[in-house]
Motif scaffolding. Structure first.
Motif, PDB file in Angstrom:
ATOM      1  N   ASP A  14      43.957  71.290  36.228  1.00 16.06           N
ATOM      2  CA  ASP A  14      44.270  70.246  37.212  1.00 16.06           C
ATOM      3  C   ASP A  14      45.223  69.199  36.649  1.00 16.06           C
ATOM      4  O   ASP A  14      46.138  68.761  37.338  1.00 16.06           O
ATOM      5  N   GLU A  15      45.023  68.825  35.394  1.00 18.41           N
ATOM      6  CA  GLU A  15      45.910  67.837  34.774  1.00 18.41           C
ATOM      7  C   GLU A  15      47.332  68.368  34.647  1.00 18.41           C
ATOM      8  O   GLU A  15      48.302  67.652  34.894  1.00 18.41           O
ATOM      9  N   ARG A  17      48.697  70.782  36.522  1.00 19.77           N
ATOM     10  CA  ARG A  17      49.248  70.891  37.879  1.00 19.77           C
ATOM     11  C   ARG A  17      49.746  69.540  38.372  1.00 19.77           C
ATOM     12  O   ARG A  17      50.845  69.437  38.934  1.00 19.77           O
ATOM     13  N   GLU A  18      48.964  68.494  38.155  1.00 17.98           N
ATOM     14  CA  GLU A  18      49.370  67.158  38.583  1.00 17.98           C
ATOM     15  C   GLU A  18      50.609  66.681  37.843  1.00 17.98           C
ATOM     16  O   GLU A  18      51.507  66.069  38.434  1.00 17.98           O
ATOM     17  N   ALA A  19      50.690  66.966  36.546  1.00 12.45           N
ATOM     18  CA  ALA A  19      51.858  66.559  35.749  1.00 12.45           C
ATOM     19  C   ALA A  19      53.116  67.277  36.232  1.00 12.45           C
ATOM     20  O   ALA A  19      54.191  66.672  36.316  1.00 12.45           O
ATOM     21  N   SER A  21      53.593  68.545  39.292  1.00 15.72           N
ATOM     22  CA  SER A  21      53.896  68.042  40.632  1.00 15.72           C
ATOM     23  C   SER A  21      54.645  66.721  40.559  1.00 15.72           C
ATOM     24  O   SER A  21      55.549  66.467  41.352  1.00 15.72           O
ATOM     25  N   ALA A  22      54.278  65.884  39.599  1.00 19.50           N
ATOM     26  CA  ALA A  22      54.949  64.591  39.432  1.00 19.50           C
ATOM     27  C   ALA A  22      56.417  64.759  39.059  1.00 19.50           C
ATOM     28  O   ALA A  22      57.240  63.883  39.344  1.00 19.50           O
ATOM     29  N   ALA A  80      49.654  67.005  29.069  1.00 23.00           N
ATOM     30  CA  ALA A  80      48.513  67.230  29.955  1.00 23.00           C
ATOM     31  C   ALA A  80      47.495  68.212  29.377  1.00 23.00           C
ATOM     32  O   ALA A  80      46.299  68.072  29.609  1.00 23.00           O
TER      33      ALA A  80
END
Length: 112
Positions: A14-15, A17-19, A21-22, A80
């Protein structure tokens, strides 16, 4: 275009994926895999019996990106996915010769 493959610990997905996406990475592929590197597995105790776990569960994250994003994507994954412990994983970068979007027929960077 580049193809970035990262082998990471499952709880870090999840970390990562979020990084990504940012940074504007719009799509990725995730596969559950098993393997070992320097840590070479470990022993566990289950119902009183000890057994060796040779292959540890990992997650393989694959992204196809424009070449100008490579360094930022690598850095984002490193930050991440890092726990500071053995088995954090690896990142592989390969050249991507051609990409074709099946639905529209777009090719090259436009297909990303």
């Amino acid at each position: 275009m580049k193809f970035v493959t990262a082998i990471i610990k499952p709880f870090k997905l999840d970390e990562v994926r979020e990084a990504l996406s940012a940074l504007g990475v719009t799509g990725l592929t995730v596969t559950e895999v098993k393997g070992f590197g320097r840590q070479k597995g470990h022993t566990e105790l289950y119902r009183g019996a000890e057994y060796v776990v040779d292959f540890l569960p990992k997650v393989k994250v694959e992204v196809a990106i424009r070449a100008d994003l490579v360094e930022r994507v690598i850095e984002a994954i490193e930050v991440a996915a890092n726990t500071g412990r053995i088995g954090d994983g690896k990142i592989f970068v390969t050249s991507l010769e051609q990409v074709v979007r099946i639905r529209t027929g777009e090719s090259g960077p436009d297909a990303l």
